[in-house]
Structures are given as structure tokens and as C-alpha cells.
Design a protein around this motif. Structure first.
Motif, mmCIF file in Angstrom:
data_model
loop_
_atom_site.group_PDB
_atom_site.id
_atom_site.type_symbol
_atom_site.label_atom_id
_atom_site.label_comp_id
_atom_site.label_asym_id
_atom_site.label_seq_id
_atom_site.Cartn_x
_atom_site.Cartn_y
_atom_site.Cartn_z
ATOM 1 N N ARG A 87 -4.040 4.636 -10.515
ATOM 2 C CA ARG A 87 -3.235 5.721 -9.954
ATOM 3 C C ARG A 87 -2.732 5.298 -8.573
ATOM 4 N NH1 ARG A 87 -5.208 11.787 -8.106
ATOM 5 N NH2 ARG A 87 -3.147 12.511 -7.421
ATOM 6 N N LEU A 88 -1.428 5.376 -8.368
ATOM 7 C CA LEU A 88 -0.842 5.037 -7.084
ATOM 8 C C LEU A 88 -0.489 6.311 -6.338
ATOM 9 C CD1 LEU A 88 -0.020 2.516 -9.110
ATOM 10 C CD2 LEU A 88 1.190 1.788 -7.061
ATOM 11 N N ARG A 89 -0.717 6.272 -5.032
ATOM 12 C CA ARG A 89 -0.464 7.427 -4.185
ATOM 13 C C ARG A 89 0.508 7.051 -3.073
ATOM 14 N NH1 ARG A 89 -5.175 11.002 -4.316
ATOM 15 N NH2 ARG A 89 -6.776 10.149 -5.705
ATOM 16 N N ALA A 90 1.225 8.044 -2.583
ATOM 17 C CA ALA A 90 2.048 7.826 -1.394
ATOM 18 C C ALA A 90 1.136 7.538 -0.217
ATOM 19 C CB ALA A 90 2.907 9.047 -1.119
ATOM 20 N N MET A 91 1.561 6.610 0.624
ATOM 21 C CA MET A 91 0.763 6.226 1.789
ATOM 22 C C MET A 91 1.350 6.880 3.032
ATOM 23 S SD MET A 91 -0.103 2.417 3.088
ATOM 24 C CE MET A 91 -0.545 2.136 4.804
ATOM 25 N N THR A 92 0.541 7.639 3.723
ATOM 26 C CA THR A 92 1.001 8.351 4.907
ATOM 27 C C THR A 92 0.958 7.433 6.135
ATOM 28 O OG1 THR A 92 -1.247 9.150 5.290
ATOM 29 C CG2 THR A 92 0.216 10.565 4.018
ATOM 30 N N PRO A 93 1.794 7.695 7.139
ATOM 31 C CA PRO A 93 1.780 6.857 8.351
ATOM 32 C C PRO A 93 0.419 6.814 9.036
ATOM 33 C CG PRO A 93 3.783 8.159 8.285
ATOM 34 C CD PRO A 93 2.909 8.656 7.163
ATOM 35 N N TRP A 94 -0.361 7.906 8.949
ATOM 36 C CA TRP A 94 -1.659 7.874 9.618
ATOM 37 C C TRP A 94 -2.695 7.049 8.849
ATOM 38 C CZ3 TRP A 94 0.775 12.481 8.166
ATOM 39 C CH2 TRP A 94 0.304 13.094 7.009
ATOM 40 N N SER A 95 -2.292 6.478 7.720
ATOM 41 C CA SER A 95 -3.178 5.569 6.984
ATOM 42 C C SER A 95 -3.026 4.124 7.442
ATOM 43 C CB SER A 95 -2.890 5.645 5.482
ATOM 44 O OG SER A 95 -3.111 6.933 4.978
ATOM 45 N N HIS A 96 -2.152 3.861 8.414
ATOM 46 C CA HIS A 96 -1.897 2.478 8.828
ATOM 47 C C HIS A 96 -3.142 1.795 9.402
ATOM 48 C CE1 HIS A 96 2.732 3.174 9.239
ATOM 49 N NE2 HIS A 96 2.317 3.147 7.995
ATOM 50 N N ARG A 97 -4.024 2.561 10.034
ATOM 51 C CA ARG A 97 -5.237 1.952 10.585
ATOM 52 C C ARG A 97 -6.104 1.389 9.449
ATOM 53 N NH1 ARG A 97 -10.250 3.679 11.037
ATOM 54 N NH2 ARG A 97 -9.650 5.797 10.405
ATOM 55 N N LEU A 98 -6.261 2.153 8.373
ATOM 56 C CA LEU A 98 -7.038 1.670 7.228
ATOM 57 C C LEU A 98 -6.337 0.497 6.558
ATOM 58 C CD1 LEU A 98 -8.026 5.117 5.652
ATOM 59 C CD2 LEU A 98 -9.460 3.620 7.051
ATOM 60 N N ALA A 99 -5.003 0.581 6.456
ATOM 61 C CA ALA A 99 -4.249 -0.506 5.839
ATOM 62 C C ALA A 99 -4.351 -1.779 6.667
ATOM 63 C CB ALA A 99 -2.786 -0.089 5.679
ATOM 64 N N ALA A 100 -4.328 -1.644 7.989
ATOM 65 C CA ALA A 100 -4.439 -2.824 8.853
ATOM 66 C C ALA A 100 -5.785 -3.516 8.663
ATOM 67 C CB ALA A 100 -4.233 -2.429 10.307
ATOM 68 N N ALA A 101 -6.840 -2.744 8.496
ATOM 69 C CA ALA A 101 -8.155 -3.347 8.263
ATOM 70 C C ALA A 101 -8.159 -4.146 6.967
ATOM 71 C CB ALA A 101 -9.230 -2.265 8.237
ATOM 72 N N ILE A 102 -7.528 -3.609 5.918
ATOM 73 C CA ILE A 102 -7.422 -4.337 4.652
ATOM 74 C C ILE A 102 -6.568 -5.580 4.832
ATOM 75 C CG2 ILE A 102 -6.388 -4.230 2.337
ATOM 76 C CD1 ILE A 102 -7.329 -1.336 2.191
ATOM 77 N N ASP A 103 -5.449 -5.443 5.531
ATOM 78 C CA ASP A 103 -4.542 -6.573 5.734
ATOM 79 C C ASP A 103 -5.248 -7.722 6.446
ATOM 80 O OD1 ASP A 103 -1.464 -6.856 5.311
ATOM 81 O OD2 ASP A 103 -1.837 -7.806 7.241
ATOM 82 N N GLN A 104 -6.059 -7.402 7.443
ATOM 83 C CA GLN A 104 -6.757 -8.453 8.173
ATOM 84 C C GLN A 104 -7.858 -9.086 7.345
ATOM 85 O OE1 GLN A 104 -7.785 -7.048 12.191
ATOM 86 N NE2 GLN A 104 -5.917 -5.813 12.141
ATOM 87 N N ARG A 105 -8.518 -8.303 6.502
ATOM 88 C CA ARG A 105 -9.517 -8.903 5.614
ATOM 89 C C ARG A 105 -8.848 -9.781 4.562
ATOM 90 N NH1 ARG A 105 -12.062 -3.782 6.219
ATOM 91 N NH2 ARG A 105 -11.208 -2.969 4.253
#
Length: 224
Positions: A87-105
């Protein structure tokens, strides 16, 4: 020019118009500006060969090479496109902190993005789409896609290393291509490291073909 993600001592020199070849004077002016602000190094965005030649002539050194791939989006392709299994969900701008952690890992501290650079990527095109996949209620992967004129772009896809091999990246690509087709984009471009075999295999499995151009990311160290 802005700060390199996660390192305030490195300046990020971004070429916003890839149709224009910079002059050596413009590059040198940018370099002097970076030195005046205390930068210890400057890194470029991904450069097409003509722009890379100019930058390398001013003392930069290549530090990474990216393959550029293209896919033509048509009805025949979309008829064969499987449905996502997650299931894919829309990603909100306030999710960027969580996304950045994934991106760096996913990409490591040197190439991983911080929240500010993810916001820049997300809004780099006139039209954009941000989607994510959750596993056990936690973000496990995300994708930023964009479009301009008739071209769509897979701008960033990252999957947490703990959740690889579950088909998350595949589903994010399916979602992006489906969106591009519905929005009447006729081709899609993506780049990835020339040695990133898993990513190359993923894209080529969808029918992407490598273009002759190889993109270059270059760096220049401070003389002091």
C-alpha cells in the motif's frame, strides 16, 4: 549554491539549467564566493559532459559517475505493468525528517540527504509526487517523482536497508510510472551510480535503457 547535506563545511554548487553550459569565469566566481564563506570544499550537482568539462578545467576532480537511463511510457508498457503489492501513501512535507533518516541509511552519510535537501528535490520540478511505503507502521521507503513538459523524472528513491528485497522499490517505481502516464508524460528519466548494480537491474527490468551520456559529480578542495 547551498550547504551540502549533513556537512556545513562543504558548499553544494547546483546547476539549475542543464541546457546552459557554464563559463569558466562563472565557475571561478562561485568558487571564490564559497571560499569567502569559509567552505573547505565544493561539490557539484550531477553534470552533463559539456558542463563537467568546464568544471574539471577549473580544478575540480570527479568523485562519482552516474548512468542516465530513459524509458518511453506508452500504452503497451502500461498494459504490462503489474499492480503494487504494498500500500502506497501520500508523503507529507513533515515526513521529510523520517525520510532523511532512511535516505542516509540507504546511501551513507556522504550521499544521503537531510530534510532541507529532500525538500529541494521534491520541489525541483513544476509538478511533483511524493509517496511512501510503511512496514509495521514505520516508513520503510519513499519516492519523489517530478515532471516538466512531456518528461517525468524519478528524482529520489530510497528504501531502508532493513526492508530491502521486499519489492518496495519496485512498487514505488510502478506508482511513479503510473502517475506519469496518467499525467500524459511520454518518457521518464532517472540516474544512478554506474556501479549501483541493484538499482540498474531494477530500472532495466522495467525497460529503461542507458543513454550515452554519463553524468559527473565533481569536487574541489580548499587550497588552505
Amino acid at each position: 549554491m547551498r550547504q551540502w547535506p549533513n556537512d556545513p563545511t562543504i558548499a553544494h554548487l547546483i546547476f539549475v539549467d542543464h541546457q546552459t553550459i557554464p563559463t569558466t569565469d562563472a565557475v571561478e566566481a562561485a568558487v571564490e564566493h564559497a571560499w569567502s564563506k569559509g567552505a573547505r570544499a565544493i561539490r557539484t550537482s550531477a553534470l552533463f559532459p559539456a558542463a563537467a568539462d568546464v568544471v574539471l578545467a577549473t580544478g575540480f576532480e570527479p568523485i562519482d559517475r552516474l548512468a542516465l537511463l530513459e524509458l518511453h511510457i506508452d500504452q503497451a508498457l502500461m498494459r504490462q505493468m503489474p499492480a503494487p503489492t504494498h500500500r502506497l501513501r501520500a508523503m507529507t512535507p513533515w515526513s521529510h525528517r523520517l525520510a532523511a533518516a532512511i535516505d542516509q541509511r540507504a546511501f551513507g552519510p556522504m550521499w544521503g540527504n537531510d530534510p532541507a535537501s529532500l525538500r529541494d528535490i521534491r520541489t525541483a520540478t513544476p509538478v511533483h509526487r511524493a509517496r511512501m511505503v510503511r512496514v509495521d507502521r514505520q516508513m520503510a521507503g519513499f519516492a519523489f517523482s517530478g515532471a516538466a513538459a512531456d518528461v517525468g523524472y524519478l528524482q529520489r528513491i530510497a528504501v531502508d536497508p532493513e526492508h530491502r528485497r521486499l519489492g518496495i522499490a519496485r512498487d514505488l517505481v510502478i506508482d511513479a510510472l503510473t502517475w506519469m502516464h496518467a499525467d500524459r508524460r511520454t518518457r521518464c528519466l532517472v540516474n544512478t551510480g554506474v556501479d549501483n548494480e541493484p538499482a540498474l537491474a531494477l530500472y532495466e527490468g522495467f525497460g529503461f535503457r542507458r543513454l550515452p551520456d554519463v553524468l559527473t559529480i565533481a569536487e574541489r578542495r580548499s587550497p588552505e
